[in-house]
Design a protein around this motif. Structure first.
Motif, PDB file in Angstrom:
ATOM      1  N   GLU A   1       1.550  -3.501  19.372  1.00 45.83           N
ATOM      2  CA  GLU A   1       2.694  -2.807  19.946  1.00 45.83           C
ATOM      3  C   GLU A   1       3.605  -2.255  18.847  1.00 45.83           C
ATOM      4  OE1 GLU A   1       5.156  -1.298  22.995  1.00 45.83           O
ATOM      5  OE2 GLU A   1       3.086  -2.002  22.952  1.00 45.83           O
ATOM      6  N   PHE A   2       3.531  -2.830  17.661  1.00 47.37           N
ATOM      7  CA  PHE A   2       4.372  -2.406  16.549  1.00 47.37           C
ATOM      8  C   PHE A   2       3.802  -1.170  15.850  1.00 47.37           C
ATOM      9  CE2 PHE A   2       7.150  -4.530  13.013  1.00 47.37           C
ATOM     10  CZ  PHE A   2       8.045  -3.482  13.098  1.00 47.37           C
ATOM     11  N   TYR A   3       2.489  -0.987  15.873  1.00 46.63           N
ATOM     12  CA  TYR A   3       1.867   0.134  15.172  1.00 46.63           C
ATOM     13  C   TYR A   3       2.172   1.464  15.874  1.00 46.63           C
ATOM     14  CZ  TYR A   3      -1.089  -3.073  12.464  1.00 46.63           C
ATOM     15  OH  TYR A   3      -1.549  -4.044  11.625  1.00 46.63           O
ATOM     16  N   ASP A   4       2.238   2.518  15.061  1.00 44.56           N
ATOM     17  CA  ASP A   4       2.397   3.869  15.587  1.00 44.56           C
ATOM     18  C   ASP A   4       1.179   4.730  15.275  1.00 44.56           C
ATOM     19  OD1 ASP A   4       3.804   6.157  16.695  1.00 44.56           O
ATOM     20  OD2 ASP A   4       4.059   6.833  14.623  1.00 44.56           O
ATOM     21  N   GLN A   5       0.734   4.719  14.013  1.00 42.49           N
ATOM     22  CA  GLN A   5      -0.401   5.541  13.599  1.00 42.49           C
ATOM     23  C   GLN A   5      -1.321   4.731  12.694  1.00 42.49           C
ATOM     24  OE1 GLN A   5      -0.838   9.267  13.664  1.00 42.49           O
ATOM     25  NE2 GLN A   5       0.766   9.557  15.170  1.00 42.49           N
ATOM     26  N   PHE A   6      -2.608   5.082  12.740  1.00 42.72           N
ATOM     27  CA  PHE A   6      -3.620   4.466  11.880  1.00 42.72           C
ATOM     28  C   PHE A   6      -4.345   5.572  11.125  1.00 42.72           C
ATOM     29  CE2 PHE A   6      -3.095   2.027  15.729  1.00 42.72           C
ATOM     30  CZ  PHE A   6      -2.970   0.726  15.294  1.00 42.72           C
ATOM     31  N   GLN A   7      -4.439   5.404   9.828  1.00 47.16           N
ATOM     32  CA  GLN A   7      -5.162   6.362   9.007  1.00 47.16           C
ATOM     33  C   GLN A   7      -6.217   5.582   8.223  1.00 47.16           C
ATOM     34  OE1 GLN A   7      -3.048   8.000   5.635  1.00 47.16           O
ATOM     35  NE2 GLN A   7      -3.941  10.016   5.971  1.00 47.16           N
ATOM     36  N   VAL A   8      -7.483   5.849   8.498  1.00 50.13           N
ATOM     37  CA  VAL A   8      -8.585   5.162   7.841  1.00 50.13           C
ATOM     38  C   VAL A   8      -9.208   6.140   6.848  1.00 50.13           C
ATOM     39  CG1 VAL A   8     -10.728   3.892   8.138  1.00 50.13           C
ATOM     40  CG2 VAL A   8      -8.975   3.805   9.926  1.00 50.13           C
ATOM     41  N   LYS A   9      -9.017   5.885   5.575  1.00 43.56           N
ATOM     42  CA  LYS A   9      -9.573   6.744   4.535  1.00 43.56           C
ATOM     43  C   LYS A   9     -10.903   6.164   4.076  1.00 43.56           C
ATOM     44  CE  LYS A   9      -5.369   8.760   2.547  1.00 43.56           C
ATOM     45  NZ  LYS A   9      -5.821  10.143   2.505  1.00 43.56           N
ATOM     46  N   THR A  10     -11.963   6.918   4.274  1.00 37.86           N
ATOM     47  CA  THR A  10     -13.290   6.449   3.872  1.00 37.86           C
ATOM     48  C   THR A  10     -13.762   7.088   2.575  1.00 37.86           C
ATOM     49  OG1 THR A  10     -14.361   8.159   5.219  1.00 37.86           O
ATOM     50  CG2 THR A  10     -13.939   6.037   6.263  1.00 37.86           C
ATOM     51  N   GLY A  11     -13.008   8.017   2.031  1.00 35.91           N
ATOM     52  CA  GLY A  11     -13.394   8.655   0.781  1.00 35.91           C
ATOM     53  C   GLY A  11     -12.483   9.807   0.445  1.00 35.91           C
ATOM     54  N   GLY A  12     -12.660  10.357  -0.753  1.00 37.06           N
ATOM     55  CA  GLY A  12     -11.883  11.494  -1.182  1.00 37.06           C
ATOM     56  C   GLY A  12     -10.411  11.206  -1.352  1.00 37.06           C
ATOM     57  N   TYR A  13     -10.062   9.988  -1.805  1.00 36.43           N
ATOM     58  CA  TYR A  13      -8.657   9.618  -1.916  1.00 36.43           C
ATOM     59  C   TYR A  13      -7.907  10.493  -2.913  1.00 36.43           C
ATOM     60  CZ  TYR A  13     -10.913   5.101  -0.719  1.00 36.43           C
ATOM     61  OH  TYR A  13     -11.690   4.114  -0.189  1.00 36.43           O
ATOM     62  N   SER A  14      -6.645  10.676  -2.630  1.00 36.33           N
ATOM     63  CA  SER A  14      -5.730  11.268  -3.592  1.00 36.33           C
ATOM     64  C   SER A  14      -5.533  10.312  -4.763  1.00 36.33           C
ATOM     65  CB  SER A  14      -4.387  11.547  -2.907  1.00 36.33           C
ATOM     66  OG  SER A  14      -3.349  11.678  -3.846  1.00 36.33           O
ATOM     67  N   ALA A  15      -5.042  10.828  -5.877  1.00 41.02           N
ATOM     68  CA  ALA A  15      -4.735   9.983  -7.031  1.00 41.02           C
ATOM     69  C   ALA A  15      -3.606   9.009  -6.725  1.00 41.02           C
ATOM     70  CB  ALA A  15      -4.365  10.856  -8.225  1.00 41.02           C
ATOM     71  N   LYS A  16      -2.888   9.240  -5.644  1.00 39.60           N
ATOM     72  CA  LYS A  16      -1.816   8.329  -5.252  1.00 39.60           C
ATOM     73  C   LYS A  16      -2.361   7.003  -4.748  1.00 39.60           C
ATOM     74  CE  LYS A  16       0.782  12.414  -3.835  1.00 39.60           C
ATOM     75  NZ  LYS A  16       1.356  13.172  -2.705  1.00 39.60           N
ATOM     76  N   PHE A  17      -3.618   7.000  -4.315  1.00 42.51           N
ATOM     77  CA  PHE A  17      -4.247   5.791  -3.798  1.00 42.51           C
ATOM     78  C   PHE A  17      -5.159   5.198  -4.867  1.00 42.51           C
ATOM     79  CE2 PHE A  17      -3.111   8.130  -0.048  1.00 42.51           C
ATOM     80  CZ  PHE A  17      -2.775   7.170   0.891  1.00 42.51           C
ATOM     81  N   GLY A  18      -5.216   3.887  -4.939  1.00 39.69           N
ATOM     82  CA  GLY A  18      -6.083   3.249  -5.907  1.00 39.69           C
ATOM     83  C   GLY A  18      -6.358   1.797  -5.569  1.00 39.69           C
ATOM     84  N   ARG A  19      -6.970   1.079  -6.533  1.00 41.05           N
ATOM     85  CA  ARG A  19      -7.274  -0.348  -6.406  1.00 41.05           C
ATOM     86  C   ARG A  19      -8.212  -0.636  -5.245  1.00 41.05           C
ATOM     87  NH1 ARG A  19      -1.149  -1.036  -6.840  1.00 41.05           N
ATOM     88  NH2 ARG A  19      -0.776  -0.807  -9.076  1.00 41.05           N
ATOM     89  N   ALA A  20      -9.076   0.323  -4.944  1.00 43.51           N
ATOM     90  CA  ALA A  20     -10.065   0.141  -3.890  1.00 43.51           C
ATOM     91  C   ALA A  20     -11.283   0.980  -4.234  1.00 43.51           C
ATOM     92  CB  ALA A  20      -9.505   0.547  -2.530  1.00 43.51           C
ATOM     93  N   THR A  21     -12.465   0.393  -4.077  1.00 43.58           N
ATOM     94  CA  THR A  21     -13.709   1.133  -4.250  1.00 43.58           C
ATOM     95  C   THR A  21     -14.474   1.197  -2.934  1.00 43.58           C
ATOM     96  OG1 THR A  21     -14.676  -0.929  -5.068  1.00 43.58           O
ATOM     97  CG2 THR A  21     -13.984   0.675  -6.704  1.00 43.58           C
TER      98      THR A  21
END
Length: 1006
Positions: free
Chosen positions: A206-226
């Motif tokens: 009930e608290f969530y509004d949006q979900f974004q699941v990134k499976t690839g092509g991340y921006s340089a702003k995202f990291g620490r995940a392979t």
């Protein structure tokens, strides 16, 4: 084009209303006004009536406008001439999707009035602003379908995501990566499990509004995940006070019975038993949101009391069956979630947001004896302290027309401690496959403090210069952990058998059973130690989004990560600075209509050292397994009596020659533990795809994905590293310092056997790849994804098919085929012997996956939803416990191999003992033992909306796995219990599809 970018940058500030310091995919309103006589006399205004947010822009000389990074919601768009509104329309903005609004100006004659006619406004089905891959979905869309209310279930809707092994809980694998390589965010705060990377902190749905699941092509702003990234936002208040009460009830009476597996190919003792599994959940959420000061200060908060009861069988390992039955419950104040979000629009250019929650809970556990389908007496209990607290403060400021700054500071604390009632009775396991296993007087296990705290700071700057949107920033985390593990009763005993001529691999050599008979013995593992330790992660990035032409854009990003860790004594354990990691992408609309997108990305991603690695290597943990023969068993505790070292029974050498040392309490410094040349774990990813809008309802897409491990970081534990392990890049030459032990390839040479954790002066030695004997790490993922999306007024659905191939000699951070959760330090690459035969199909190799989910409104107020998955099975291996060589440089004291001893030996010249080099073995390479069955799952839901006394209500029913199919998800791949001794439970199932169950829901909103 420059004017569009410069004017629209002022709208970026509103992205803070998403609660994000880590930027999400842009949500823009883009439009055109055609046939304007005088552009300078017109402006365009966008307004969100719910919050009062509005922005005004000039219309470019080309008749275009762009409002960048708007919060999700419904917007009014007005075309103004002076102060007069001459046209208006509405659009809906969703996270990660651009909305288009087109207006047409018809002039009757030069002297007559101008009349603007709206010709269309729609949400674009093709987002040309980004080249990343994944899925964006709202809580409202989730409510229309039968989706479990957890992040993993949402993530599994995305292409390329498959369910992880049950040994790691409820997790997902992205793009062939292990389930411990993902990152999760709520309102910009990273909530990933920092100990092992398994799972995320969560809030009620009930608290969530949006979900974004990134499976690839991340921006340089995202990291620490392979692997993948799950980025979520929560609800916030608006100018209207709104209240809601939501009840979700999942009764165990509407749950079907689970499956049972048995040993000896289905004819033996019960191995795993899910027929006793039950879950009963009552979930109540009370929420309120509204303006504390209209148009300025907004509040949203909720409380979520939960009542859960569950039961299941437990215990055993790959060589022993379930031996416990557990009942767990949590309710009332011991299982209460609270959370809230406060948004303050200081003025139109500055916003401050505060977000906090607590999901702490206490679970009471009762433990009963269980044996082959029969539940016995209660023998133990425990209090499980789980969950934690999180909070963050985010700021966004538009400093100039071209410059936007965002900042975030936050913390998340998590607890994992289990407080057992019985601290006297040791852990007892019987791996002999007998119908009357030896049992203990308690549940066993371990006890001690166990918690994490992650403190985070982030600063991001965005600047627009001509057609370039330039971003740069810094991201810092301090991950502190406390973990103490003491064995309950002081020991963990495992009763085993050793076949005639079978071998036990000790650190000081191979012990062969030369008695001529099957030998009964016991392994005593003492895992003891721990303390406080930490890691620090720092990242720097810069990225340029360049709109080269109206139809072609490129992204060029660069990122550098630094990973440092310290052990319990404060000694530096690891220190890495990555190479510059590129993030490149492009989008191209060859038709110039906005209905076609050709896109591609390349990126390198790095994974930090998990805090679990620090715990195992630098918190004073002693991990020693000793093999004994025994003369009896204590009738009360199940502990062995009359112990004698196995080496004394089979030869000589006492305890020292009967032990496997997996960890020593001495804490090494960095130069001992980390090879001089070592680089952190990294992956390279290539994506090329096409999207096409066929019409207003249909969108189709296809893309190819290729991922490969560029550098693997794992621990080598062979003789040259003894008595520690050392972090290296397998397959490369490496150099490190010694500490009291000097193996020269044949003996211990000048060893003093006195290790103090300090590098011995002058001991730095370079070992060639051939000397170490490990292969180069290999992990490759290749996939083709096809997607078809349909959206109309009463029906919407998505269909996807993924062909994927995952191959290599290791899986990644964890090891699914044996359920090993030691992130970053699994048995892979410990010794050359465990890697011989390791090349093959990986556990996450699900070759074919079909997904079909959506919703339909057959009549007003009634919504029907479905979620179906058809998936091929995972590859199976045959693991043995021996190796056809006694060379100490190849084989160590532990680890599963790909060799099976046939119990055969050629003529041994009349000697009773079969020499190790004479034994006959069969090699079974990884993934060559067939596959688990295909699985099919169909979930259905129905919801009815109605109104009573001006209160909007909804009643719903969700039926999961409606066909009650229970295909095997994972099986026991250990063929041998010991060398030459067949595991009675080989090929028995560990887990199956969850049986059919029902969730009932009721909502009231006003």
């Amino acid at each position: 084009m420059k004017s569009i970018f410069r004017k629209s940058i002022t709208a970026i500030a509103v992205s803070a209303s998403l609660g994000l310091a880590l930027p999400a995919v842009a949500s823009d309103v883009i439009g055109t006004v055609n046939n304007i006589n005088d552009n300078s006399s017109y402006t365009v205004k966008v307004k969100n009536p719910a919050t009062g947010l509005e922005r005004t822009l000039s219309i470019s000389s080309e008749g275009t406008f762009r409002f960048a990074s708007l919060p999700t919601g419904s917007y009014e768009i007005q075309i103004l001439k002076g102060d007069a509104v001459v046209a208006e329309d509405r659009v809906r903005v969703s996270l990660g999707a651009n909305s288009k609004a087109n207006f047409d100006l018809n002039s009757f004659d030069s002297s007559g009035p101008e009349v603007i006619q709206v010709v269309g406004a729609r949400i674009s089905s093709i987002d040309l602003s980004t080249a990343d891959s994944g899925l964006v979905i709202t809580d409202a869309e989730i409510d229309r379908m039968p989706i479990n209310r957890d992040l993993t279930s949402v993530a599994l809707l995305a292409p390329g995501a498959v369910k992880g092994d049950s040994a790691f809980g409820n997790t997902a694998s992205f793009g062939g990566s292990s389930v411990a390589e993902n990152a999760c965010y709520i309102n910009g705060l990273e909530v990933t499990n920092t100990r092992q990377g398994l799972g995320c902190g969560e809030v009620p749905f009930e608290f969530y509004d949006q979900f974004q699941v990134k499976t690839g092509g991340y921006s340089a702003k995202f990291g620490r995940a392979t692997g993948g990234t799950i980025n979520t936002t929560t609800k916030g208040g608006t100018n209207e006070w709104e209240f809601s009460a939501v009840v979700q009830y999942q009764p165990d009476s509407l749950q079907e019975e689970g499956s049972i597996s048995r040993g000896n190919n289905g004819a033996g003792q019960i191995f795993r038993d899910e027929s006793y599994d039950s879950d009963s959940k009552t979930d109540v959420t009370l929420a309120v949101g509204g303006p504390l000061i209209e148009d300025t200060l907004f509040f949203y908060g909720l409380i979520n009391p939960r009542d859960t009861e569950s039961s299941y069988t437990w215990g055993g390992d790959e060589f022993s069956p379930n031996d416990q039955y557990l009942e767990e419950s949590a309710s009332g104040g011991d299982n209460l979630f609270w959370g809230g979000k406060l948004d303050w629009d200081i003025n139109e250019n500055h916003r401050l947001s505060y977000f906090a929650y607590s999901n702490r809970r206490d679970i009471e556990r009762s433990v009963y004896d269980y044996n082959n389908g029969v539940i016995g007496d209660r023998k133990d209990g425990a209090l499980l302290k789980r969950g934690g607290e999180a909070q963050s403060l985010s700021y966004t400021g538009v400093l100039t027309e071209d410059l936007v700054v965002t900042a975030m500071a936050g913390t998340i604390e998590t607890e994992y401690e289990t407080q057992s009632e019985n601290l006297i009775c040791p852990s007892i396991t019987d791996s002999r496959g007998t119908s009357n296993p030896i049992t203990g007087c308690g549940a066993g296990g371990s006890f001690g403090a166990n918690n994490d705290e992650n403190t985070q700071y982030r600063l991001d700057v965005e600047y627009v210069w001509q057609d370039h949107q330039i971003s740069f920033g810094i991201d810092y985390q301090e991950r502190e952990s406390e973990r103490v593990s003491r064995p309950i009763g002081g020991h963990s005993y495992d009763y085993r058998t050793l076949a005639a001529n079978g071998s036990f691999q000790a650190d000081n050599g191979t012990l062969t059973n030369n008695t001529g008979n099957v030998l009964q013995y016991v392994e005593d593992r003492v895992f003891d130690g721990g303390g406080s330790f930490k890691s620090e992660l720092t990242a720097y990035y810069i990225e340029d989004n360049w709109q080269v032409t109206d139809d072609f854009a490129v992204t060029v990003g660069l990122r550098i990560d630094e990973f440092d860790s310290w052990g319990t004594t404060g000694k530096l354990l690891t220190s890495f600075k990555t190479d510059v990691a590129p993030r490149l992408g492009f989008t191209w609309d060859p038709t110039s209509t906005g209905d076609t997108k050709v896109y591609g990305t390349y990126g390198r991603y790095y994974l930090p050292v998990a805090n679990n690695t620090i715990f195992r290597a630098a918190s004073g943990v002693s991990d020693i397994t000793t093999a004994y023969t025994y003369t009896g068993v204590d009738a009360t505790t199940g502990a062995p009596t009359g112990l004698a070292p196995l080496a004394d029974t089979l030869g000589s050498g006492g305890l020292a020659n009967s032990q496997q040392v997996s960890g020593v309490p001495v804490i090494p410094e960095k130069d001992i533990f980390q090879a001089q040349e070592a680089e952190p774990f990294s992956k390279d990813e290539y994506i090329l795809g096409v999207q096409q809008a066929l019409n207003d309802e249909y969108t189709v897409g296809i893309k190819g994905v290729y991922r490969e491990v560029a550098t693997a970081l794992d621990d080598y534990c062979g003789r040259y590293a003894y008595p520690y392990c050392v972090m290296i890049n397998p397959g490369s030459s490496s150099s490190w310092y010694s500490d009291g032990y000097y193996w020269n390839g044949t003996d211990w040479g000048d060893s003093s056997f006195d290790n103090d954790g300090v590098p011995d002066e002058g001991s730095l030695t370079t070992y060639s790849a051939d000397t170490i004997g490990l292969p180069k790490a290999n992990n490759e993922y290749t996939a083709v994804e096809f997607n078809l999306n349909y959206q109309a007024d009463t029906i919407r659905y998505q269909f996807g098919y993924t062909w994927a191939r995952s191959v290599g000699n290791f899986e990644g951070a964890v090891k699914s085929d044996i359920g090993q959760a030691d992130a970053g330090i699994t048995q892979d690459f410990d010794f050359p012997a465990v890697m011989d035969g390791s090349q093959g199909y990986q556990p996450n190799d699900r070759r074919h996956t079909f997904k079909f989910f959506g919703s339909w409104e057959p009549m007003e107020d009634l919504t029907v939803g479905w979620n179906a998955t058809l998936q091929s099975g995972r590859p199976k291996s045959l693991f043995g416990q021996g190796y056809p060589s006694k060379d100490p440089n190849l084989n160590g004291g532990w680890g599963d191999t790909f060799y099976i001893y046939t119990n055969e030996c050629p003529d041994n010249n009349g000697n009773d003992e079969c020499d190790q080099d004479e034994k006959i073995y069969e090699k079974h390479a990884r993934g060559t033992n067939g596959r688990t069955p295909w699985s099919f799952n169909l979930d259905l839901s129905a919801a009815y909306d109605f109104t009573v006394s001006d209160i909007d209500m909804r009643a719903s029913i969700n039926i999961f796995n409606i066909l009650n199919t229970q295909s095997e998800y994972s099986i026991n791949e250990h063929y041998e219990q010991n060398e030459g001794e067949v595991n009675a439970y080989h090929d028995a199932a560990y887990s199956w599809q969850t049986p059919r169950y029902v969730r009932l829901g009721f909502e009231a909103r006003f």
